[in-house]
Design a protein around this motif. Sequence first.
Motif, PDB file in Angstrom:
ATOM      1  N   SER A  47       4.774   4.928   4.442  1.00 12.58           N
ATOM      2  CA  SER A  47       3.200   4.892   4.751  1.00 12.58           C
ATOM      3  C   SER A  47       3.111   4.255   5.869  1.00 12.58           C
ATOM      4  N   ILE A  48       1.971   4.571   6.641  1.00  8.87           N
ATOM      5  CA  ILE A  48       1.233   3.946   7.911  1.00  8.87           C
ATOM      6  C   ILE A  48       0.880   2.452   7.285  1.00  8.87           C
ATOM      7  N   CYS A  49       0.512   2.460   6.013  1.00  7.00           N
ATOM      8  CA  CYS A  49      -0.171   1.182   5.665  1.00  7.00           C
ATOM      9  C   CYS A  49       1.102   0.028   5.514  1.00  7.00           C
ATOM     10  N   PHE A  50       1.980   0.501   5.437  1.00  4.63           N
ATOM     11  CA  PHE A  50       3.230  -0.333   5.347  1.00  4.63           C
ATOM     12  C   PHE A  50       3.888  -0.630   6.518  1.00  4.63           C
ATOM     13  N   ARG A  51       3.848   0.185   7.757  1.00  2.00           N
ATOM     14  CA  ARG A  51       4.611   0.122   9.028  1.00  2.00           C
ATOM     15  C   ARG A  51       3.516  -0.521   9.746  1.00  2.00           C
ATOM     16  N   CYS A  52       2.158  -0.559   9.791  1.00  2.00           N
ATOM     17  CA  CYS A  52       1.143  -1.029  10.746  1.00  2.00           C
ATOM     18  C   CYS A  52       1.177  -2.504  10.321  1.00  2.00           C
ATOM     19  N   ALA A  53       1.540  -3.510  11.166  1.00  2.00           N
ATOM     20  CA  ALA A  53       1.419  -5.073  11.084  1.00  2.00           C
ATOM     21  C   ALA A  53       0.036  -5.624  10.533  1.00  2.00           C
ATOM     22  N   CYS A  54      -0.704  -4.911  11.322  1.00  2.00           N
ATOM     23  CA  CYS A  54      -2.296  -5.242  10.929  1.00  2.00           C
ATOM     24  C   CYS A  54      -2.722  -4.882   9.605  1.00  2.00           C
ATOM     25  N   LEU A  55      -2.191  -3.934   8.915  1.00  2.00           N
ATOM     26  CA  LEU A  55      -2.616  -3.593   7.677  1.00  2.00           C
ATOM     27  C   LEU A  55      -1.927  -4.305   6.468  1.00  2.00           C
ATOM     28  N   CYS A  56      -0.532  -4.900   6.710  1.00  2.00           N
ATOM     29  CA  CYS A  56       0.274  -5.268   5.718  1.00  2.00           C
ATOM     30  C   CYS A  56       0.932  -6.731   6.499  1.00  2.00           C
ATOM     31  N   ASN A  57       0.453  -7.740   5.677  1.00  2.00           N
ATOM     32  CA  ASN A  57       0.924  -9.062   6.404  1.00  2.00           C
ATOM     33  C   ASN A  57       2.121  -9.544   5.788  1.00  2.00           C
ATOM     34  N   CYS A  58       3.058  -8.738   5.259  1.00  2.19           N
ATOM     35  CA  CYS A  58       4.229  -9.111   4.602  1.00  2.19           C
ATOM     36  C   CYS A  58       5.595  -9.276   5.489  1.00  2.19           C
ATOM     37  N   PRO A  59       6.446 -10.060   5.475  1.00  4.73           N
ATOM     38  CA  PRO A  59       7.600  -9.721   6.049  1.00  4.73           C
ATOM     39  C   PRO A  59       8.435  -8.285   6.127  1.00  4.73           C
ATOM     40  N   PRO A  60       9.132  -8.113   7.171  1.00  2.19           N
ATOM     41  CA  PRO A  60       9.576  -6.524   7.072  1.00  2.19           C
ATOM     42  C   PRO A  60      10.396  -6.391   5.798  1.00  2.19           C
ATOM     43  N   SER A  61      11.337  -7.407   5.608  1.00  4.57           N
ATOM     44  CA  SER A  61      12.275  -7.040   4.498  1.00  4.57           C
ATOM     45  C   SER A  61      11.743  -6.860   3.056  1.00  4.57           C
ATOM     46  N   GLN A  62      10.208  -7.160   2.835  1.00  4.93           N
ATOM     47  CA  GLN A  62       9.557  -7.002   1.684  1.00  4.93           C
ATOM     48  C   GLN A  62       8.907  -5.762   1.580  1.00  4.93           C
ATOM     49  N   ARG A  63       8.422  -5.198   2.852  1.00  7.59           N
ATOM     50  CA  ARG A  63       7.771  -4.112   2.881  1.00  7.59           C
ATOM     51  C   ARG A  63       8.553  -2.670   2.152  1.00  7.59           C
ATOM     52  N   PRO A  64       7.920  -1.901   1.657  1.00 14.92           N
ATOM     53  CA  PRO A  64       8.651  -0.686   0.944  1.00 14.92           C
ATOM     54  C   PRO A  64       8.893   0.108   2.495  1.00 14.92           C
ATOM     55  N   TYR A  65      10.041   0.809   2.235  1.00 14.03           N
ATOM     56  CA  TYR A  65      10.739   1.595   3.105  1.00 14.03           C
ATOM     57  C   TYR A  65      11.374   2.858   2.596  1.00 14.03           C
ATOM     58  N   GLU A  66      11.155   3.842   3.319  1.00 10.25           N
ATOM     59  CA  GLU A  66      11.647   5.306   2.598  1.00 10.25           C
ATOM     60  C   GLU A  66      12.426   5.994   4.028  1.00 10.25           C
ATOM     61  N   SER A  67      13.317   6.459   3.616  1.00 12.53           N
ATOM     62  CA  SER A  67      13.861   7.411   4.918  1.00 12.53           C
ATOM     63  C   SER A  67      14.865   8.415   4.250  1.00 12.53           C
ATOM     64  N   ARG A  68      15.049   9.329   5.184  1.00  9.86           N
ATOM     65  CA  ARG A  68      16.032  10.369   4.649  1.00  9.86           C
ATOM     66  C   ARG A  68      17.086  10.642   5.842  1.00  9.86           C
ATOM     67  N   ILE A  69      18.418  10.809   5.610  1.00 10.83           N
ATOM     68  CA  ILE A  69      19.626  11.228   6.451  1.00 10.83           C
ATOM     69  C   ILE A  69      20.022  12.631   6.294  1.00 10.83           C
ATOM     70  N   TYR A  70      19.900  13.525   7.534  1.00 10.28           N
ATOM     71  CA  TYR A  70      20.187  14.741   7.207  1.00 10.28           C
ATOM     72  C   TYR A  70      21.467  15.151   8.291  1.00 10.28           C
ATOM     73  N   ASP A  71      22.248  16.023   7.875  1.00  9.59           N
ATOM     74  CA  ASP A  71      23.531  16.435   8.853  1.00  9.59           C
ATOM     75  C   ASP A  71      22.763  17.211   9.758  1.00  9.59           C
ATOM     76  N   GLY A  72      23.838  17.670  10.542  1.00 11.12           N
ATOM     77  CA  GLY A  72      23.526  18.683  11.897  1.00 11.12           C
ATOM     78  C   GLY A  72      22.736  19.743  11.406  1.00 11.12           C
ATOM     79  N   LYS A  73      23.015  20.401  10.251  1.00 10.73           N
ATOM     80  CA  LYS A  73      22.375  21.660   9.855  1.00 10.73           C
ATOM     81  C   LYS A  73      21.078  21.489   9.312  1.00 10.73           C
ATOM     82  N   GLY A  74      20.351  20.265   9.040  1.00 10.57           N
ATOM     83  CA  GLY A  74      19.295  19.752   8.296  1.00 10.57           C
ATOM     84  C   GLY A  74      19.502  19.800   6.853  1.00 10.57           C
ATOM     85  N   ASN A  75      20.736  19.720   6.323  1.00 11.70           N
ATOM     86  CA  ASN A  75      20.908  19.432   4.947  1.00 11.70           C
ATOM     87  C   ASN A  75      20.815  17.914   4.576  1.00 11.70           C
TER      88      ASN A  75
END
Length: 117
Positions: A47-75
């Motif tokens: 979420s932008i709330c957790f990516r934007c430094a001015c909205l979330c004043n906690c260290p990067p290692s404590q912020r929630p993070y979500e990502s997806r890894i896809y293969d070359g075919k989009g799976n």
Amino acid sequence: TMGRYKLVQEPQYIETLTCGMYHSCNSYEVVDSYTHLSTYTVTELSSICFRCACLCNCPPSQRPYESRIYDGKGNLIVACDRPCRFSCLCICRPKVILKNSEEEVVGRIVNPCPPFA
């Protein structure tokens, strides 16, 4: 660079124009150094709330993070989710939960206590 593979981040022009005040979702390509073909894509969904430094004043290692890894075919290969955790010294260290395309937990990554890492 990871030996044969390179991790290439797509340019984030909005971050440049706003001098880092706005952070868009990062996107990366894992490229084969020999063939120059993209083998995997990593996309951040946090979420932008957790990516934007001015909205979330906690260290990067404590912020929630979500990502997806896809293969070359989009799976979907693996989903990465790091819930928000307040850690103090070696107590309650950040943890990433890895899930496959069926939402089954396939692994965890735990950030160890720095003196013992």
